[in-house]
Design an enzyme around this catalytic site. Structure first.
Site, PDB file in Angstrom:
ATOM      1  N   ASP A  37       0.703  -1.343  -0.058  1.00 37.40           N
ATOM      2  CA  ASP A  37       0.201  -0.007  -0.097  1.00 37.40           C
ATOM      3  C   ASP A  37       1.008   1.329  -0.110  1.00 37.40           C
ATOM      4  OD1 ASP A  37       0.982  -0.072   2.478  1.00 37.40           O
ATOM      5  OD2 ASP A  37      -0.636  -0.045   3.770  1.00 37.40           O
ATOM      6  N   GLY A  38       2.051   1.067  -0.218  1.00 33.66           N
ATOM      7  CA  GLY A  38       3.041   2.561  -0.261  1.00 33.66           C
ATOM      8  C   GLY A  38       3.548   2.861   0.984  1.00 33.66           C
ATOM      9  N   ARG A  96      15.427  25.645   2.155  1.00 38.78           N
ATOM     10  CA  ARG A  96      15.007  27.054   1.642  1.00 38.78           C
ATOM     11  C   ARG A  96      13.644  27.617   1.968  1.00 38.78           C
ATOM     12  NH1 ARG A  96      16.571  25.014  -4.616  1.00 38.78           N
ATOM     13  NH2 ARG A  96      15.953  23.152  -3.446  1.00 38.78           N
ATOM     14  N   HIS A 130      22.335  24.756   3.404  1.00 40.18           N
ATOM     15  CA  HIS A 130      21.815  26.196   2.634  1.00 40.18           C
ATOM     16  C   HIS A 130      21.299  27.194   3.644  1.00 40.18           C
ATOM     17  CE1 HIS A 130      20.233  28.882  -0.526  1.00 40.18           C
ATOM     18  NE2 HIS A 130      19.404  29.157   0.452  1.00 40.18           N
ATOM     19  N   LYS A 196      21.481  38.219  -7.293  1.00 39.63           N
ATOM     20  CA  LYS A 196      20.283  37.349  -7.838  1.00 39.63           C
ATOM     21  C   LYS A 196      18.786  37.735  -7.124  1.00 39.63           C
ATOM     22  CE  LYS A 196      19.343  32.975  -6.537  1.00 39.63           C
ATOM     23  NZ  LYS A 196      19.866  31.661  -6.627  1.00 39.63           N
ATOM     24  N   ARG A 198      15.042  36.147  -7.070  1.00 42.61           N
ATOM     25  CA  ARG A 198      14.295  34.912  -7.292  1.00 42.61           C
ATOM     26  C   ARG A 198      12.969  35.452  -7.721  1.00 42.61           C
ATOM     27  NH1 ARG A 198      14.442  29.968  -8.318  1.00 42.61           N
ATOM     28  NH2 ARG A 198      16.622  29.716  -7.414  1.00 42.61           N
ATOM     29  N   ASP A 223      28.499  26.877  -6.237  1.00 45.38           N
ATOM     30  CA  ASP A 223      27.373  27.090  -5.449  1.00 45.38           C
ATOM     31  C   ASP A 223      27.153  25.813  -4.631  1.00 45.38           C
ATOM     32  OD1 ASP A 223      25.082  28.570  -4.382  1.00 45.38           O
ATOM     33  OD2 ASP A 223      24.029  28.484  -6.334  1.00 45.38           O
TER      34      ASP A 223
HETATM   35  C1  R5P Z   1      19.722  29.421  -3.579  1.00 45.06           C
HETATM   36  O1  R5P Z   1      20.139  30.486  -3.113  1.00 45.06           O
HETATM   37  C2  R5P Z   1      20.789  28.153  -3.745  1.00 45.06           C
HETATM   38  O2  R5P Z   1      22.089  28.788  -3.252  1.00 45.06           O
HETATM   39  C3  R5P Z   1      20.991  27.985  -5.326  1.00 45.06           C
HETATM   40  O3  R5P Z   1      21.732  28.947  -6.036  1.00 45.06           O
HETATM   41  C4  R5P Z   1      19.584  27.698  -5.636  1.00 45.06           C
HETATM   42  O4  R5P Z   1      18.909  26.650  -4.868  1.00 45.06           O
HETATM   43  C5  R5P Z   1      19.922  26.960  -7.061  1.00 45.06           C
HETATM   44  O5  R5P Z   1      18.311  26.635  -7.501  1.00 45.06           O
HETATM   45  P1  R5P Z   1      18.189  26.559  -9.072  1.00 45.06           P
HETATM   46  O6  R5P Z   1      19.118  25.712  -9.831  1.00 45.06           O
HETATM   47  O7  R5P Z   1      16.785  26.212  -9.485  1.00 45.06           O
HETATM   48  O8  R5P Z   1      18.222  27.963  -9.804  1.00 45.06           O
END
Ligand code: R5P
Length: 300
Positions: A37-38, A96, A130, A196, A198, A223
């Protein structure tokens, strides 16, 4: 000192084997499967009584299943008499979602931390966590916690395989400064970070902080995570505009969602290298020696 046994979960078995071989530790056995059943079935096949157990499992990709597997195993280790339990979670999930960005949201990062603590473990270790708004792992956990970094191991690989000499190091966003700094110290070269923003889970805008002319010099982007690849693709566009030579990417955790790797290579990156915290076609550096080094400090 008690004997150490290393155990690997579904997403950590490959690392556990390497740790056991390298550190000459006993390698334990766990059976993990699904009921029809998972639901998850787990059995500790090896006897863990009176041992210090190092349980290794990355919680990535199949995140929720692996979280359940990890929590079930950790709690049972103590029930079965393990003296000390070290939860080594090379890729730590939900990092995150470390804040309530919108009213009513679950702060999943904190919830996962509390769940692990309640499983009765003694320590939690992770790699290149992170950490953004929570700036130190000790602020997340009430039990001892260590955040190791694999950046030097990644740099050593890049140096050996690509003979990189003083590449310019770029962190694709401000949070990546911590890793860019370590890489620049390793190569004894300069580093910078980009800016950056988002816009959504899949869309980012990346801009230079300082306008530079690399005049054909090689650039290494560092990164912690590649998820959709959006960050790296946008960073590469910026770097190419600044006359970079060969562009390489090194990250600790390559989640490589959907066609992330293809997108990055098509953007003009010469190679993408990652560790084995999450297995992928880019996993060429193992984190096992890092963990073995840390284990040798236990009891010091
Ligand atoms: C976010 O700030 C992390 O350090 C990465 O840069 C991020 O999670 C990368 O995500 P993606 O590849 O979706 O841009």
């Amino acid at each position: 000192m008690r004997k150490i046994m290393v155990l690997g979960g579904s997403c950590g078995g490959h690392i556990a084997v390497r740790i056991a071989r390298l550190g000459d530790y006993e390698l334990g056995d766990i059976e993990v499967r699904k009921f029809p059943d998972g639901e998850t079935y787990i059995r500790l096949v090896s006897n863990v009584a009176d041992k210090d157990v190092v349980y290794v499992n990355s919680i990535a990709k199949d995140v929720n299943d692996l979280l359940i597997e990890t929590l079930f195993t950790l709690e049972t280790l103590k029930e079965l008499g393990a003296k000390k339990v070290y939860a080594v979670i090379p890729y730590f999930p939900y990092a995150r979602q470390d804040e309530r960005f919108n009213p009513g949201e679950v702060v999943s990062f904190n919830v996962v931390a509390r769940m692990l603590e309640r499983a009765g473990i003694d320590e939690v270790w992770t790699i290149d966590l992170h950490l953004h708004r929570v700036e130190d792992i000790s602020k997340l956990f009430k039990i001892p916690a260590r955040n190791l970094t694999a950046v030097k191991e990644l740099c050593a690989y890049m140096k050996e395989i690509y003979r990189l000499e003083k590449p310019f190091i770029i962190g694709p966003d401000e949070e990546a400064e911590q890793w860019a700094r370590v890489a620049s110290e390793y190569f004894d070269s300069e580093y910078d970070v980009l800016e950056k923003q988002r816009l959504s889970a899949e869309k980012v805008v990346v801009k230079p902080k300082h306008i530079r002319d690399f005049k054909g010099r090689d650039v290494l982007i560092i990164d912690d995570i590649i998820s959709t690849g959006g960050t790296i693709v946008e960073a590469v566009k910026v770097i190419k505009n600044m006359n970079a030579g060969d562009i390489y990417v090194a990250v600790t955790h390559a989640l490589l969602v959907k066609n992330a790797l293809t997108k990055i290579l098509k953007a003009g990156v010469k190679d993408v290298v990652s560790t084995d915290t999450v297995l992928s076609p880019t996993s060429r550096v193992t984190v096992a020696p890092l963990i073995v080094r840390e284990l040798s400090k236990i009891g010091e």
